[in-house]
Design an enzyme around this catalytic site. Structure first.
Site, PDB file in Angstrom:
ATOM      1  N   HIS A 117      -2.949   2.475  11.145  1.00 59.20           N
ATOM      2  CA  HIS A 117      -4.341   2.060  11.221  1.00 59.20           C
ATOM      3  C   HIS A 117      -5.015   2.430  12.542  1.00 59.20           C
ATOM      4  O   HIS A 117      -6.172   2.053  12.763  1.00 59.20           O
ATOM      5  CB  HIS A 117      -4.428   0.554  10.999  1.00 59.20           C
ATOM      6  CG  HIS A 117      -3.700   0.100   9.777  1.00 59.20           C
ATOM      7  ND1 HIS A 117      -4.103   0.444   8.508  1.00 59.20           N
ATOM      8  CD2 HIS A 117      -2.563  -0.632   9.626  1.00 59.20           C
ATOM      9  CE1 HIS A 117      -3.255  -0.070   7.624  1.00 59.20           C
ATOM     10  NE2 HIS A 117      -2.316  -0.727   8.282  1.00 59.20           N
ATOM     11  N   ASP A 126      -1.024  -7.166  13.139  1.00 61.76           N
ATOM     12  CA  ASP A 126      -0.504  -5.989  12.424  1.00 61.76           C
ATOM     13  C   ASP A 126      -0.773  -4.747  13.256  1.00 61.76           C
ATOM     14  O   ASP A 126      -1.840  -4.148  13.179  1.00 61.76           O
ATOM     15  CB  ASP A 126      -1.155  -5.868  11.049  1.00 61.76           C
ATOM     16  CG  ASP A 126      -0.514  -4.771  10.200  1.00 61.76           C
ATOM     17  OD1 ASP A 126       0.211  -3.919  10.772  1.00 61.76           O
ATOM     18  OD2 ASP A 126      -0.747  -4.755   8.978  1.00 61.76           O
ATOM     19  N   GLY A 128      -5.053  -3.121   4.572  1.00 56.89           N
ATOM     20  CA  GLY A 128      -5.373  -3.720   3.283  1.00 56.89           C
ATOM     21  C   GLY A 128      -5.775  -5.181   3.415  1.00 56.89           C
ATOM     22  O   GLY A 128      -6.693  -5.652   2.740  1.00 56.89           O
ATOM     23  N   ILE A 145      -6.412   4.490   8.311  1.00 54.09           N
ATOM     24  CA  ILE A 145      -7.075   3.704   7.277  1.00 54.09           C
ATOM     25  C   ILE A 145      -7.190   2.245   7.718  1.00 54.09           C
ATOM     26  O   ILE A 145      -6.502   1.806   8.648  1.00 54.09           O
ATOM     27  CB  ILE A 145      -6.325   3.799   5.935  1.00 54.09           C
ATOM     28  CG1 ILE A 145      -4.903   3.236   6.074  1.00 54.09           C
ATOM     29  CG2 ILE A 145      -6.300   5.246   5.440  1.00 54.09           C
ATOM     30  CD1 ILE A 145      -4.137   3.171   4.763  1.00 54.09           C
TER      31      ILE A 145
END
Length: 282
Positions: free
Chosen positions: A191, A186, A209, A206
């Site tokens: 991120h 990913d 998830g 961030i």
């Protein structure tokens, strides 16, 4: 064009996906295995430790059932997309070296007012035998793409138990956690890239998830399955708030009926980050 509603209900062509030992080890490191004690979790982080067989973390199932289908959901700012919910079911133990055929179907596009919730189901079957290995169900929320007037179905009931957790596991993420996890596939700049994260309304990049999900899955595996991935059957949860790299995670677990449990993951200061969690094991 905004979102392509014609995709709903149409299965993709099968896409081949494969992985090897290095991939499952890198994934385990990306979700924090061995960080607190390098001699722990060697079954997930090494392939040549005497007397220790390499195993695959159950939450790797989500990656095993991911494949690029070549289909686009529509035209929108990718910085406005966040992972909303994730579930998976294992039909057989995950092999260290695997090759599967993945078929993906958009199961719904729901109007949530401020945005749209797009749900997808994917199945991964062993490329040699055709036997099902993994089924995943996921949802992404795309801010600014609502307002088309088609609501989705209500979710299953979930109530927080009125008692203290039966188990509670704490893991601290590392400041560079997202930079390690992104190597599992990913590469969303949300991120890693501060400017891209700012476009999405975040003060800094961030954590993925699914990285938080992987930390949570490790806690469930060790607390409920005696660290045996063959006993882990299914897991689901809803992402309710972003995690920042370096945050400490607290996974609270309530045993339910035999072979099932509820869970919730929060940061150390009490913000819930994965809610409505369910896990099935044997």
């Amino acid at each position: 064009m905004a979102l392509d509603h014609d995709l709903v209900g149409v299965a993709s062509e099968p896409v081949e996906r494969s992985w090897r030992a290095d991939d499952v080890i890198l994934y385990a490191l990306g979700v924090g295995a061995g960080a607190q004690d390098p001699t722990d979790e060697l079954a997930f982080t090494t392939e040549n430790t005497a007397g220790v067989e390499l195993r695959v973390l159950p939450t790797f199932a989500v990656l095993a059932a991911q494949a690029r289908t070549g289909r686009r959901l529509g035209d929108f700012d990718p910085a406005k997309l966040v992972h909303a919910e994730q579930a998976f079911e294992l039909h057989a133990p995950l092999p260290v070296d695997g090759r599967v055929q993945v078929v993906s179907t958009v199961t719904g596009i729901a109007d949530k007012g401020s945005g749209a919730l797009v749900t997808t189901e994917s199945t991964a079957a062993d490329a040699e035998t055709g036997k099902p290995l993994v089924t995943t169900r996921s949802g992404v929320f795309i801010r600014g793409e609502g307002g088309f007037g088609r609501s989705g179905s209500t979710s299953d009931p979930w109530a927080l138990p009125e008692r203290a957790p039966d188990e509670q596991v704490r893991y601290r993420t590392r400041p560079e956690q997202a930079l390690v996890y992104r190597l599992s596939g990913d590469r969303n700049p949300l991120h890693a890239d501060p400017a891209f994260a700012a476009r999405g309304g975040f003060e800094r990049p961030i954590l993925h998830g699914l990285c938080t999900y992987g930390f949570t899955g490790r806690a469930l595996l060790h607390a409920l399955c005696d660290s045996d991935p063959d006993r882990f059957d299914a897991m689901s949860g809803r992402f309710s708030r972003p995690v920042l790299p370096g945050d400490e995670l607290v996974v609270s677990i309530w045993r339910d009926e035999p072979g099932t449990a509820l869970f919730r993951t929060a940061t150390a200061d009490g913000w819930v980050v994965i809610d409505r969690g369910r896990v099935r094991f044997h």
